[in-house]
Write an enzyme that holds these catalytic residues in place. Sequence first.
Site, short mmCIF file in Angstrom:
data_model
loop_
_atom_site.label_atom_id
_atom_site.label_comp_id
_atom_site.label_asym_id
_atom_site.label_seq_id
_atom_site.Cartn_x
_atom_site.Cartn_y
_atom_site.Cartn_z
N HIS A 182 2.90 -8.05 13.55
CA HIS A 182 2.63 -6.87 12.72
C HIS A 182 1.37 -6.20 13.24
O HIS A 182 1.37 -5.01 13.48
CB HIS A 182 2.48 -7.27 11.24
CG HIS A 182 2.18 -6.12 10.32
ND1 HIS A 182 2.27 -6.20 8.96
CD2 HIS A 182 1.77 -4.85 10.56
CE1 HIS A 182 1.95 -5.02 8.40
NE2 HIS A 182 1.63 -4.20 9.36
N HIS A 230 -6.16 0.12 13.38
CA HIS A 230 -6.90 -1.13 13.62
C HIS A 230 -7.47 -1.22 15.05
O HIS A 230 -8.60 -1.66 15.23
CB HIS A 230 -6.00 -2.34 13.37
CG HIS A 230 -5.43 -2.40 11.98
ND1 HIS A 230 -6.19 -2.76 10.89
CD2 HIS A 230 -4.20 -2.12 11.49
CE1 HIS A 230 -5.44 -2.73 9.79
NE2 HIS A 230 -4.23 -2.34 10.14
N GLU A 240 -0.64 1.13 14.51
CA GLU A 240 -1.51 -0.05 14.54
C GLU A 240 -2.75 0.21 15.41
O GLU A 240 -3.85 -0.22 15.09
CB GLU A 240 -0.73 -1.27 15.05
CG GLU A 240 0.35 -1.75 14.07
CD GLU A 240 -0.20 -2.20 12.73
OE1 GLU A 240 -1.19 -2.96 12.70
OE2 GLU A 240 0.36 -1.79 11.68
P1 5GP Z 1 0.27 -0.99 7.75
O1 5GP Z 1 0.91 -1.62 6.58
O2 5GP Z 1 0.05 -1.89 8.92
O3 5GP Z 1 -0.83 -0.06 7.47
O4 5GP Z 1 1.38 0.05 8.18
C1 5GP Z 1 2.53 -0.27 8.83
C2 5GP Z 1 3.22 1.05 9.09
O5 5GP Z 1 4.09 0.86 10.15
C3 5GP Z 1 4.02 1.53 7.90
O6 5GP Z 1 4.00 2.93 7.88
C4 5GP Z 1 5.41 1.01 8.21
O7 5GP Z 1 6.43 1.82 7.70
C5 5GP Z 1 5.41 1.11 9.73
N1 5GP Z 1 6.25 0.08 10.34
C6 5GP Z 1 7.18 0.35 11.27
N2 5GP Z 1 7.81 -0.77 11.62
C7 5GP Z 1 7.26 -1.78 10.90
C8 5GP Z 1 7.51 -3.17 10.84
O8 5GP Z 1 8.37 -3.75 11.51
N3 5GP Z 1 6.73 -3.89 9.97
C9 5GP Z 1 5.74 -3.30 9.22
N4 5GP Z 1 5.02 -4.09 8.41
N5 5GP Z 1 5.51 -1.99 9.23
C10 5GP Z 1 6.25 -1.23 10.09
P1 5GP Z 2 -0.89 -4.24 1.91
O1 5GP Z 2 -1.45 -3.35 0.88
O2 5GP Z 2 0.58 -4.07 2.15
O3 5GP Z 2 -1.30 -5.66 1.79
O4 5GP Z 2 -1.57 -3.76 3.27
C1 5GP Z 2 -1.34 -2.50 3.80
C2 5GP Z 2 -2.03 -2.41 5.13
O5 5GP Z 2 -3.46 -2.43 4.95
C3 5GP Z 2 -1.77 -3.56 6.10
O6 5GP Z 2 -0.58 -3.45 6.78
C4 5GP Z 2 -2.98 -3.45 6.99
O7 5GP Z 2 -2.83 -2.36 7.87
C5 5GP Z 2 -4.07 -3.15 6.00
N1 5GP Z 2 -4.68 -4.38 5.44
C6 5GP Z 2 -4.34 -4.98 4.25
N2 5GP Z 2 -5.12 -6.05 4.04
C7 5GP Z 2 -5.96 -6.14 5.09
C8 5GP Z 2 -7.02 -7.05 5.42
O8 5GP Z 2 -7.34 -8.00 4.70
N3 5GP Z 2 -7.67 -6.81 6.59
C9 5GP Z 2 -7.35 -5.76 7.40
N4 5GP Z 2 -8.04 -5.63 8.54
N5 5GP Z 2 -6.37 -4.90 7.10
C10 5GP Z 2 -5.69 -5.08 5.97
#
Ligand code: 5GP
Ligand code: 5GP
Length: 239
Positions: free
Chosen positions: A60, A118, A114
Amino acid sequence: MVRINCAFKLLVAQCLFLLCSSQDFDFFYFVQQWPASYCDSRRSCCYPTTGKPAEDFSIHGLWPNYNSGQWPHDCDREASLEESQISDLKSKMEKDWPTLACPSADGMKFWGHEWSKHGTCSSLRQHAYFEAALNLKHKANLLQRLADAGIRPGKFYTLKELKHAMQEGVGHEPYIECNVDPEGNHQLYQVYLCVDTSGSNIVDCPVFPHGRGCGSRIEFPLFSSDLDSNLSLNWRGEL
Ligand code: 5GP
Ligand code: 5GP
């Protein structure tokens, strides 16, 4: 006078270099997802245009983090991922870092997201950042670690069993995040490992993420189906 001037310029250049290359974070979370759970958590997903991914954990992201639990993001809003920088890594990324979001895509959008969110905070260049994540996936080798402990997709396990198997194999305690499927089962969704700021070595986590708990009985769901792997079909077979 000329000498002092040169020495001063050198000092400024060194300071600028240190400022630009210093890491403003404490460690990385290296996060892998189990594809079947990603699909169940969203009730549907789409295979990448490059084909159905293997039944394996996939990347991810590699996320810079602070020991406080806070994390930096979007450190350079100008910087976008350049395909030419990672052309030699693309086939490995298609295999180990596939995108499962809909609509089907080739991965560039996911990887670009990503990188912007990040990677720009990692102090690594684009190629080194993606290469580090690919190397970490092979170092962690999670599916094999679980298999070594007799843990296979298609069954239920306790959190203790899953954690113990990964810790034994990897040498460091993982954080396991679960999702809930449409039937209400907790599923093994994502695994977090901590990595030092070089992006090379898995280390003990200074702090674990919180608030994404698992129940006592966790499904490790199968990610196999009879769908044609060359077609980008919805996971549940819907068009
Ligand atoms: P994050 O949660 O890392 O901020 O965002 C992930 C973003 O990448 C979201 O907009 C999600 O729709 C997109 N994405 C595309 N492919 C994938 C996948 O295979 N897994 C995840 N977790 N996010 C994906
Ligand atoms: P979710 O709200 O689905 O847990 O996270 C959404 C997105 O926020 C993740 O895909 C990632 O991009 C970022 N994120 C969530 N939790 C963390 C964390 O503990 N550390 C970092 N670096 N990013 C995070």
